[in-house]
Write an enzyme that holds these catalytic residues in place. Structure first.
Site, PDB file in Angstrom:
ATOM      1  N   TRP A   1       0.822  -1.222   0.000  1.00  0.00           N
ATOM      2  CA  TRP A   1       0.000   0.000   0.000  1.00  0.00           C
ATOM      3  C   TRP A   1       0.852   1.267   0.000  1.00  0.00           C
ATOM      4  O   TRP A   1       0.353   2.358  -0.251  1.00  0.00           O
ATOM      5  CB  TRP A   1      -0.972  -0.009   1.170  1.00  0.00           C
ATOM      6  CG  TRP A   1      -0.318   0.155   2.531  1.00  0.00           C
ATOM      7  CD1 TRP A   1       0.819  -0.463   2.974  1.00  0.00           C
ATOM      8  CD2 TRP A   1      -0.745   0.993   3.602  1.00  0.00           C
ATOM      9  NE1 TRP A   1       1.113  -0.079   4.256  1.00  0.00           N
ATOM     10  CE2 TRP A   1       0.173   0.811   4.680  1.00  0.00           C
ATOM     11  CE3 TRP A   1      -1.808   1.865   3.778  1.00  0.00           C
ATOM     12  CZ2 TRP A   1       0.045   1.488   5.906  1.00  0.00           C
ATOM     13  CZ3 TRP A   1      -1.928   2.535   5.005  1.00  0.00           C
ATOM     14  CH2 TRP A   1      -1.008   2.348   6.044  1.00  0.00           C
ATOM     15  N   ASP A   2       2.122   1.123   0.287  1.00  0.00           N
ATOM     16  CA  ASP A   2       3.043   2.252   0.248  1.00  0.00           C
ATOM     17  C   ASP A   2       2.861   3.084  -1.019  1.00  0.00           C
ATOM     18  O   ASP A   2       2.875   4.313  -0.998  1.00  0.00           O
ATOM     19  CB  ASP A   2       4.496   1.750   0.268  1.00  0.00           C
ATOM     20  CG  ASP A   2       4.848   0.921   1.488  1.00  0.00           C
ATOM     21  OD1 ASP A   2       3.985   0.131   1.922  1.00  0.00           O
ATOM     22  OD2 ASP A   2       5.981   1.037   1.986  1.00  0.00           O
TER      23      ASP A   2
ATOM     24  N   LYS B   1       3.251   1.010  16.246  1.00  0.00           N
ATOM     25  CA  LYS B   1       4.382   1.030  15.319  1.00  0.00           C
ATOM     26  C   LYS B   1       4.428   2.328  14.533  1.00  0.00           C
ATOM     27  O   LYS B   1       5.485   2.870  14.284  1.00  0.00           O
ATOM     28  CB  LYS B   1       4.249  -0.150  14.353  1.00  0.00           C
ATOM     29  CG  LYS B   1       5.416  -0.313  13.406  1.00  0.00           C
ATOM     30  CD  LYS B   1       5.206  -1.503  12.474  1.00  0.00           C
ATOM     31  CE  LYS B   1       6.320  -1.625  11.466  1.00  0.00           C
ATOM     32  NZ  LYS B   1       5.975  -2.510  10.350  1.00  0.00           N
ATOM     33  N   GLN B   2       3.255   2.798  14.118  1.00  0.00           N
ATOM     34  CA  GLN B   2       3.236   3.925  13.193  1.00  0.00           C
ATOM     35  C   GLN B   2       1.887   4.606  13.229  1.00  0.00           C
ATOM     36  O   GLN B   2       0.941   4.109  13.824  1.00  0.00           O
ATOM     37  CB  GLN B   2       3.513   3.420  11.786  1.00  0.00           C
ATOM     38  CG  GLN B   2       2.401   2.549  11.215  1.00  0.00           C
ATOM     39  CD  GLN B   2       2.870   1.693  10.064  1.00  0.00           C
ATOM     40  OE1 GLN B   2       3.402   0.611  10.274  1.00  0.00           O
ATOM     41  NE2 GLN B   2       2.690   2.187   8.858  1.00  0.00           N
TER      42      GLN B   2
ATOM     43  N   GLU C   1       0.993  -2.438  12.817  1.00  0.00           N
ATOM     44  CA  GLU C   1       1.031  -3.906  12.705  1.00  0.00           C
ATOM     45  C   GLU C   1       1.373  -4.603  14.014  1.00  0.00           C
ATOM     46  O   GLU C   1       1.289  -5.826  14.103  1.00  0.00           O
ATOM     47  CB  GLU C   1       2.057  -4.320  11.648  1.00  0.00           C
ATOM     48  CG  GLU C   1       1.624  -3.950  10.241  1.00  0.00           C
ATOM     49  CD  GLU C   1       2.707  -4.217   9.220  1.00  0.00           C
ATOM     50  OE1 GLU C   1       3.901  -3.970   9.548  1.00  0.00           O
ATOM     51  OE2 GLU C   1       2.392  -4.666   8.116  1.00  0.00           O
TER      52      GLU C   1
END
Lengths: 737, 737
Positions: B326-327, B583-584, B468
């Site tokens: 998906w980046d 994580k993000q 994630e």
């Protein structure tokens, strides 16, 4: 006579296992099968039923009381203990007919032997009482000292649990009073020691213990005996003055003398065996193993209280947090239902009493109704941790989902109430809380379920079934079927109440705010609930959605991947988690519970499919495989599983670790499973609507299976005799007094 | 001029990192920033876009072609390589304006220096072509040997991927032809080497390589230069005769000569920069870092093909399996949309082309519609493994759920198509597959969703959001909002088609069997889909159901629990899994994507809540925090995140391991994030319904930000000048030619 468990030499390595194997108990407390000179280092425990304590943020667990039987022997200044001095002869015996623990230990000295003979029991006629008869004999004249008293320095796994030690004594008694550290519940142990010889006696006190030093000149070849009467009370006992009453029990016991206490105790045991004994002829090992299993159930049965249930490790210590699991409802209850329904009702009452805890748990997780504790303690609070396993590689706690995802526990509770109701025909059970529990469990499942629109069905998602190695699965056949069963009995319960007790019914519905609409929801829920069905070709029922896609490898292959013998097979990183290898009977358990609803072909296909994929890593597993193979007429498939389940606490061959956490102790569910395998499996006993039928198939080595059943106040003696030539069985069913 | 990346001394420890930092590429292939004498041991790679191979049951990954630039130097019988002989001077330079890699290396000998100067590029005017100019000079007369040719012994992570080596040569060319071992796709590399001096030349062949040995007497102080023209073709190229065409490209390039190839290449680069360059005045470091980020995007952009997309590690090697994540859609697409929409359309076309793979994945998991691959390879098959992490403590693969639970990928694809459609206004995009993809994604989500009756809402269960570390969560705000978005654009797409292209609409609905009833289901699904909302008091949006109950500890605390620096933070046993540490950007990403729908207060509250709880363990994270803080008017909060995202491949400071698996390489999503942070963040560029607005807030050190945007065929130059005294900005928007 197959009534004795015996070990004929002393082996240090067996100390822990013998603690379980030679255990005695009376439902109020369990006493590990340890020797009198042992201390907490040898895991001595007088484990109290239903009294728990939590130290800091460690696991909450049951408490062990101070040890009133502690006794050591000194001869001519030298200690005689199996631990410090290898005995020349040693026997340890458990008499399961009378619930007596005996040991006989001899040491050779230069001019003769020194012998200890001891005998003890946890009284069945007064559950607070422990009696010990301790005899010393020396074949040569010598100076003897006996140190005996109350050892308050108890064994704890996550302790210390007792504090505020108060040590007392007068001419007659000694006493240790303490408080649990969390809830400040008193725990009191009093002891009176009588002897039939002259000696010099002084009292020694340490921080937590009171001991008598009994010193005397022993003549050669003369037996010197002390009699100890130990009484145990806690703040959970319904009594006004614990300290006084505790002392009183010891005093009265001492007044009555050892033999009277002994015979009253034995009378009670005889009464128990009179209804519950099972006779197996043809195989003495099986006879002993089954009786031993029944013994294990008797010593933990809460006969004296309707507030208690049975922990998963019985009263053998603090493992499994002394908590009540589904083991009780699904594996032990049938034995009690058939032989002492009043105990079965006590067990079920424990769940009715703890409904509030189940409501609170449901609420905590955002659900309605009653979500029973996976590991239930006194008030139904869940002792299960979110980190119930420790990773062997990192020593870190591992997130587990037993507590929040093993939702089938509420169905087990409903099932148990309903089975007890059906067995006893006792409407009061429903009226006095049973119906309320069943409705709240059904309500819980409705709030837990999701509707899958494109498949027009409800699904039970994100659960753990009996096979705990596969976490967070969807549509677990066992769980979904049990949910269905809960709905079914909830609707039946409502019908019964509406029919027979319309007023009580309205009152109950109003009390728990159960609307007409909610009932309609349950009806629709039941109608459209998805329960996995047998595959049309293979007849196998998929254990959960996606199970068929898992790696299909052998048990040996999975075992070969272990890097540490103690590592946990399930969860996020477990070697079994991504394979078809399962911990225990799951689909097979479902088929066994609902055996009338599935064909023999389906049962056989699933047995054959799942058995090779089952680790039997739980002691709950073998009996279920035994039962289902009996059901499909195959006693020989069943037999090795009966042997396994009935011997689990005799051999000590069971899983001792989950991750790095010790889980040893006795296995009452397997004991209950042994009874079920013999009576419901080989015996083929079925009771439906008050009628007994027998469809027996005895193992090859058995010629006779005979047992009693109590059914709605009537006692029946069932005698199955198998002609070893023809293989045919003759069955007689006799109503007895 | 901020156009050069430079390293001025040789450091062995930087070899791997410099391979990423000094990378060159042209969208067809990427060439790691290694020196000519390096081999696979130094991770040399000529990484081909879109050609994959799987060896046995190892991970499928892109192939690296034989290295046609391989060259070593021997002076008077002694090898001159930075690896075996420490140079006295060494510079490595990447010219990002012209896409040229240069090195200059000097060694001192007794009587003078030996110098290598090399310059190479991957031609932007012919994507098959690599040119190398390699010059040697000795300050003393000596005997020189240059070994140069094609090194076929390539670096592979999960190889070997190439087999069937065929080595050819004639007077002029050398050639290595191989096949991939899985699908037998040809890979051919031809080389022609020209020189301007006399030498003795012989051909050396090994198992996989063809080398020229060029031997000559070198005069003191004279430069001897060879020119290599290397051509790379694979069976994925649409051509009839690969071998001939490959050779032809090398021959033609050699005929044209180095300078002509060079200038054609540079012309193309100038064209790229003409539209895409961004000028930052006031901070040269930021200027370079941003240009470098844009450079990284250019070298991997599939300008030449509408069948390719961009892998998550660009063309820097085989990590992340060379797969498309998906980046591309969420982090790189905006740059291309604004500066080269034709590339954006190619990227989107890749997803349209791979719809069948997404359908098959949905079907495999029992769903309908299109479930796009988490790690997509040539035909949309999912390269993601069920065991995508290796446990550092046991070395065993860990079950991960990226592949089956990160369902937001389909929403990212739909979103990208819709954004591209909105930006370009190009109905053909919808008509030629875009609408089909969007509808199939909506269909997928409907079949994935569950309805919660007692809450009267649909829920998206059991997913992994962008964060994630928390697997299998329910109602992840980001995912649910993206699902909602997919439904919204699906219904809008249907409206557009019904309005403007009723016939095509009917054809499409009939083709994919999309019934009226199904449309009504989508409408209801959208209406009743639960998307977590801001808490009324705190304004914080719970990342997923139950997040609020997790342990709230600091990032430092979580770090301190690590026992191994490489251990994976997420999954079943991860140190972050049971805490609030993420994580993000997750909720913050959602707020940034749908910034018009949330108040500034909500955005601020969530930024402040989640930022301290974010590890930024993904290179996708910092840019999102930069963007959202710009959106709430806080350029100074944003600035350090801009610095981080724009420097990720310059500093090499990024996560190198997930468990024990190497994940190094370039970070095009972070590069795209750098562009977004500058233009959409600090620049405050918004384009809505064809209109450009600017709401800029430049960081303190910036005086000017100027850039171009292409919008529906028109080019605009936007110039933001900030008065450093007043802090006020003057903005001009000019339509240019």
């Amino acid at each position: 006579m197959a009534w004795r468990v015996k070990e004929e030499r002393f082996n240090k390595e067996n100390i822990v296992n013998n603690g379980n194997k030679f255990i005695t108990g009376n439902g109020y407390m369990g006493f590990r099968g340890t020797l009198e000179e042992y201390t907490k280092n040898e895991l001595v425990a007088c484990n109290i039923s239903g009294l728990y304590d939590r130290q800091g943020d460690k696991w909450r667990e049951p408490i062990n009381a101070p040890i009133g039987t502690f006794t050591t022997l000194i001869v001519d200044g030298e200690e005689y203990s199996v631990l410090s001095k290898e005995p020349t002869q040693h026997t340890q015996v458990l008499d399961i007919k009378e619930g007596i623990h005996r040991r006989n230990t001899e040491w050779d000295r230069e001019k003769g032997k020194v012998i200890i003979k001891a005998e003890r029991f946890l009284s069945l006629s007064n559950v607070h009482l422990i009696c010990l008869k301790y005899t010393v004999l020396s074949e040569e004249t010598c100076e003897i000292e006996i140190n005996t008293g109350i050892d308050g320095d108890v064994w704890d796994i996550n302790g210390p649990h007792l504090e505020n030690y108060k040590l007392e004594n007068d001419d007659e008694y000694i006493k240790v009073s303490t408080l649990t550290q969390e809830l400040k519940v008193p725990v009191v142990v009093a002891e009176i020691c009588k002897r039939d010889f002259e000696a010099e006696e002084t009292i020694l006190k340490t921080e937590k213990s009171v001991l008598r030093n009994i010193k005397f000149k022993a003549d050669a070849g003369v037996e010197y005996t002390i009699y100890k009467y130990v009484s145990v009370y806690t703040g959970n006992d319904e009594t006004k003055n614990i300290e006084a009453e505790c002392l009183d029990v010891a005093v009265k016991a001492a007044e009555n003398g050892y033999d009277k206490n002994y015979s009253e105790h034995v009378t009670k045991w005889n009464e128990r065996w009179e209804v519950s004994d099972v006779i197996i002829e043809g195989n003495d090992d099986d006879q002993l193993a089954l009786r031993y299993s029944i013994y294990q159930l008797h010593i933990i049965a809460p006969v004296h209280s309707n507030k208690l249930s049975i922990p998963a490790r019985g009263l053998s210590g603090q493992t499994y947090k002394g908590a009540i699991f589904w083991d009780t409802e699904m594996f032990m209850l049938p034995f009690f239902l058939h032989t002492s329904p009043e105990v079965a009702i006590n067990l079920v009452n424990y769940r009715i009493r703890t409904l509030q805890g189940a409501r609170e748990k449901a609420n905590y997780y955002g659900f309605k109704g009653a979500f029973y504790a996976w590991e239930s303690q006194e008030d139904g609070q869940d002792a299960c941790s979110d980190f119930n396993v420790t990773d062997v590689f990192t020593g870190r706690p591992v997130k587990t989902y037993f507590k929040d995802k093993q939702v089938h526990i509420s169905a087990a509770v409903s099932h148990a109430i309903w089975e007890t109701y059906k067995f006893t025909g006792d409407d009061d059970l429903l009226l006095n809380g049973g119906a309320e529990v069943i409705l709240e469990c059904a309500r819980f499942y409705y709030s837990y379920a999701y509707f899958k629109e494109d498949k027009d069905r409800y699904e039970i998602l994100d659960v753990i079934g009996p096979d705990e190695y596969h976490e967070r699965v969807n549509n677990n056949a066992y769980t979904s079927k049990m949910v269905y069963n809960t709905l079914d009995i909830a609707l039946k319960t409502l019908e019964i109440l509406q029919d027979k007790y319309p007023e009580e019914c309205l009152k109950l519905l109003s009390k728990i705010k159960f609307s007409k609409e909610e009932i309609l929801s349950l009806i629709k829920f039941k109608e459209k609930l998805y329960v996995p069905m047998p595959d049309k070709k293979t007849l196998v029922i998929e254990q959960f959605s996606g199970y068929n896609q898992l790696e299909d490898c052998t048990l040996e292959e999975v075992k070969s991947r272990l890097l540490d013998p103690k590592e946990y097979w399930g969860g996020g990183h477990g070697v079994a988690s991504t394979t078809k290898i399962i911990k225990q009977a799951d689909v097979v358990l479902m088929l066994n519970l609902f055996k009338n609803e599935y064909s023999k072909e389906v049962k056989r296909a699933n047995w054959e499919y799942y058995e090779p994929r089952t680790e039997h890593g739980s002691s709950l597993s073998p009996c279920i495989y035994a039962l289902l193979s009996c059901d499909i007429g195959n006693a020989e498939w069943a037999y090795p599983f009966f042997v396994k389940t009935s011997n689990v606490d005799l051999t000590g061959e069971s899983k001792q670790f989950a991750g790095s956490i010790y889980i040893g102790g006795t296995h009452p569910a397997a004991n209950g499973g042994a009874w079920m395998s013999a009576i419901l499996g080989f015996g083929g006993l079925k009771i439906q609507e008050g009628k007994i039928t027998i469809d027996s198939k005895l193992p090859n080595s058995w010629n006779r299976l005979a047992f009693k059943v109590i059914l709605r106040g009537e006692k029946y003696f069932i005698d199955i005799n198998r002609d070893s030539n023809t293989g045919d069985s003759k069955v007689s069913i006799l109503k007895t007094s």
